[in-house]
Scaffold this active site. Structure first.
Site, short mmCIF file in Angstrom:
data_model
loop_
_atom_site.label_atom_id
_atom_site.label_comp_id
_atom_site.label_asym_id
_atom_site.label_seq_id
_atom_site.Cartn_x
_atom_site.Cartn_y
_atom_site.Cartn_z
N ARG A 28 15.94 26.03 -2.67
CA ARG A 28 16.36 25.96 -3.79
C ARG A 28 15.04 25.46 -4.71
O ARG A 28 14.44 24.85 -4.03
CB ARG A 28 17.67 24.81 -3.95
CG ARG A 28 17.03 23.34 -4.06
CD ARG A 28 18.26 22.43 -3.62
NE ARG A 28 17.64 21.43 -2.78
CZ ARG A 28 17.72 20.28 -3.03
NH1 ARG A 28 18.39 19.85 -4.07
NH2 ARG A 28 17.03 19.42 -2.01
N CYS A 49 -10.13 -8.18 4.42
CA CYS A 49 -9.33 -7.82 5.48
C CYS A 49 -9.07 -8.87 6.51
O CYS A 49 -10.08 -9.26 7.17
CB CYS A 49 -9.47 -6.35 6.19
SG CYS A 49 -8.63 -6.03 7.30
N CYS A 52 -10.21 -7.68 10.22
CA CYS A 52 -11.11 -7.17 10.65
C CYS A 52 -12.21 -8.24 11.24
O CYS A 52 -11.87 -9.40 11.25
CB CYS A 52 -12.25 -6.83 9.32
SG CYS A 52 -12.16 -5.18 8.58
N ASP A 75 0.94 -14.37 12.59
CA ASP A 75 1.02 -15.73 11.72
C ASP A 75 2.26 -15.97 11.14
O ASP A 75 2.75 -17.06 10.52
CB ASP A 75 -0.11 -15.63 10.74
CG ASP A 75 -1.61 -15.58 11.56
OD1 ASP A 75 -1.66 -16.37 12.54
OD2 ASP A 75 -2.36 -14.56 11.12
N HIS A 114 -12.30 -0.82 10.16
CA HIS A 114 -11.27 -1.03 9.35
C HIS A 114 -10.99 0.33 8.81
O HIS A 114 -9.54 0.58 8.38
CB HIS A 114 -11.69 -1.52 8.08
CG HIS A 114 -10.76 -1.87 6.95
ND1 HIS A 114 -9.80 -3.11 6.95
CD2 HIS A 114 -10.49 -1.17 5.64
CE1 HIS A 114 -9.03 -2.72 6.13
NE2 HIS A 114 -9.60 -2.02 5.21
N ASN A 154 3.71 0.54 11.77
CA ASN A 154 3.94 1.10 10.38
C ASN A 154 2.65 1.58 9.75
O ASN A 154 2.03 0.98 9.46
CB ASN A 154 4.61 -0.02 9.39
CG ASN A 154 5.95 -0.27 9.74
OD1 ASN A 154 6.88 0.38 10.27
ND2 ASN A 154 6.20 -1.54 9.47
N SER A 162 1.26 -3.45 5.13
CA SER A 162 0.31 -4.42 4.27
C SER A 162 -1.07 -4.14 4.25
O SER A 162 -1.71 -4.63 3.54
CB SER A 162 0.92 -5.82 4.64
OG SER A 162 0.62 -6.04 6.01
N HIS A 165 -5.92 -1.32 7.77
CA HIS A 165 -6.67 -1.68 9.31
C HIS A 165 -5.68 -1.07 10.39
O HIS A 165 -4.56 -1.67 10.46
CB HIS A 165 -7.00 -3.08 9.34
CG HIS A 165 -8.10 -3.22 10.52
ND1 HIS A 165 -9.30 -3.67 10.26
CD2 HIS A 165 -7.91 -3.03 11.98
CE1 HIS A 165 -9.92 -3.95 11.34
NE2 HIS A 165 -9.27 -3.54 12.23
N HIS A 167 -3.39 -0.99 13.00
CA HIS A 167 -2.82 -2.02 14.10
C HIS A 167 -1.36 -1.45 14.21
O HIS A 167 -0.79 -0.79 13.55
CB HIS A 167 -3.14 -3.32 13.30
CG HIS A 167 -2.16 -3.61 12.18
ND1 HIS A 167 -2.49 -2.79 10.65
CD2 HIS A 167 -0.98 -4.24 12.01
CE1 HIS A 167 -1.59 -3.13 9.85
NE2 HIS A 167 -0.45 -3.96 10.48
N GLN A 169 2.62 -3.73 16.02
CA GLN A 169 2.99 -4.90 15.91
C GLN A 169 3.88 -4.82 17.32
O GLN A 169 4.11 -3.69 17.76
CB GLN A 169 4.09 -5.08 15.06
CG GLN A 169 3.26 -5.38 13.72
CD GLN A 169 4.31 -6.02 12.59
OE1 GLN A 169 5.17 -7.03 12.90
NE2 GLN A 169 4.61 -5.34 11.41
N GLU A 318 23.89 9.97 2.06
CA GLU A 318 23.37 9.44 3.29
C GLU A 318 23.53 8.19 3.52
O GLU A 318 23.52 7.61 4.78
CB GLU A 318 21.77 9.89 3.37
CG GLU A 318 21.58 11.09 2.72
CD GLU A 318 20.17 11.78 3.44
OE1 GLU A 318 19.39 11.33 2.60
OE2 GLU A 318 19.94 12.46 4.06
N GLN A 324 21.48 13.71 6.28
CA GLN A 324 21.46 15.11 5.83
C GLN A 324 19.98 15.52 5.82
O GLN A 324 19.03 14.81 5.38
CB GLN A 324 22.25 15.18 4.63
CG GLN A 324 22.25 16.73 4.15
CD GLN A 324 21.32 17.18 2.92
OE1 GLN A 324 20.65 16.62 2.48
NE2 GLN A 324 21.19 18.52 2.92
ZN LIG Z 1 -9.88 -4.36 8.28
#
Ligand SMILES: [Zn+2]
Ligand SMILES: [Zn+2]
Ligand SMILES: [Zn+2]
Length: 348
Positions: A28, A49, A52, A75, A114, A154, A162, A165, A167, A169, A318, A324
């Site tokens: 479409r 950062c 870093c 933290d 970085h 993420n 956020s 750099h 990384h 978790q 959804e 979908q």
């Molecule tokens: Zn950094």
């Protein structure tokens, strides 16, 4: 039924959930914005950062002058390793239930640089990251209070990262969380009824079919799962039946680094952007019980749909009924497979 034309639904073998596929809608006309995203290049070192080397984090702790990977306790941990166990049931009706959830949250930096990402790092640079994941999984999984370890990345502001750099978790906690618990149950049931591993069996079908495979090497296969919900969702599956990173030998560890690189380069090249995603490993619980049913794997959930700025939203039907998708898993796989393995920002 024509999978390329007829609306249909596909069942996720790991969760039992269905996804609605509407391939006829993929053609479409698109009226939305298709803007090119400016890929701003990051500096190798950013004095502001908090990840870093040598920089101060919130609370004043200073990062060491690290040269490869660097791990620290978050933290702003979402979990705390408290020991007092409590369970509340308001009015004893079994409706408002609350339990304590002890756990540990850590941050793992992939590189002192970085400006790098897994897609722009070399296999030799990613290999120590995989080693660190394995050490962390082992160390935290060995703890009495930890029955499940979730490693996840993420990437990109779109996914709520956020900081650019490189990384990820690690959250380790006492209870097995919802999605791994569901996948564990499905794998357990499959092993019991079919006397085979669910994902080993699934991978065999994909290896015969080949339509949904994006990239593969001697030890791993990256594919768009048959039941993918996100437009370019993928999974990385080991060819050998293993339960976690701990089971990988040196060759397999290196091959995992290589396939993660190969996949993320293709992602970046697809819309010539730092492709956002949430990725994570699903590994067997660390609850002291053997889990022969569990097959180690990784999931990538990227939100982009048709350009660096056009994102898929899970709204309307959804949110209320079922996920979908318009482009089929086969089309998505072919599109990703067609990308080169030379990153568009190639450092050399
Ligand atoms: Zn950094
Ligand atoms: Zn298996
Ligand atoms: Zn999984």
């Amino acid at each position: 039924m024509k999978l390329t034309e007829d609306p249909h639904r596909r069942r996720n073998a790991l969760t039992g959930e269905w996804v609605l596929v509407s391939p006829h809608r993929a053609t479409r006309p698109w009226q939305g914005e298709v803007a090119q995203l400016k890929t701003a290049s990051e500096p190798q070192y950013d004095p502001s950062c908090y990840l870093c080397p040598g920089n101060a984090r919130v609370g004043g702790v200073r990062n060491p002058d690290y040269a490869s990977t660097f791990v620290f306790d978050n933290d702003f941990a979402a979990l705390k390793p408290q020991t007092v166990r409590e369970r509340l049931d308001v009015e004893g009706k079994g409706l408002l239930i609350t339990e304590t959830e002890p756990g540990i949250c850590r941050v793992i930096c992939f590189s002192p640089r970085h400006d790098l990402t897994l897609a722009t790092m070399s296999v030799d640079e990613i290999d120590p990251v995989v080693k660190t994941w394995r050490e962390q999984f082992r160390e935290l999984g060995d703890r009495e209070v930890v029955n499940y370890v979730q490693i996840f990345e993420n990437r990109g502001a779109m996914m709520g990262a956020s900081n650019p750099h490189p990384h990820c978790q690690l959250w380790a906690n006492e209870n097995i969380p919802n999605y791994p618990a569901r996948e564990l149950a499905a794998q357990s049931e499959f092993l019991e009824s079919k006397k085979q591993c669910l994902l080993c069996s699934y991978l065999k079908i994909e290896q015969n079919d080949r339509e949904r495979i994006v990239v593969e090497n001697e030890h791993f296969v990256a594919l768009v799962p048959y039941w993918a919900v996100w437009p370019f969702e993928t999974m990385i599956l080991g060819r050998r039946h293993t339960q976690s990173l701990i089971d990988l030998n040196d060759d397999e560890r290196n091959a995992l680094a290589a396939i993660m690189r190969g996949l993320t380069i293709r992602y970046d090249n697809l819309f010539t952007t730092a492709f956002p995603y949430t990725m994570g490993f699903h590994q067997a619980p660390t609850d002291g019980i053997a889990h022969p049913e569990f097959h180690f794997h990784a999931h990538y959930f990227p939100p982009l749909l048709r350009s660096a700025t056009v994102q898929k939203f899970m709204v309307g039907y959804e949110m209320l009924a079922s996920p979908q998708r318009d482009i089929t898993a086969e089309t998505a796989a072919a599109t990703l497979r067609g990308q080169t393995e030379v990153h568009f920002l190639d450092r050399s």
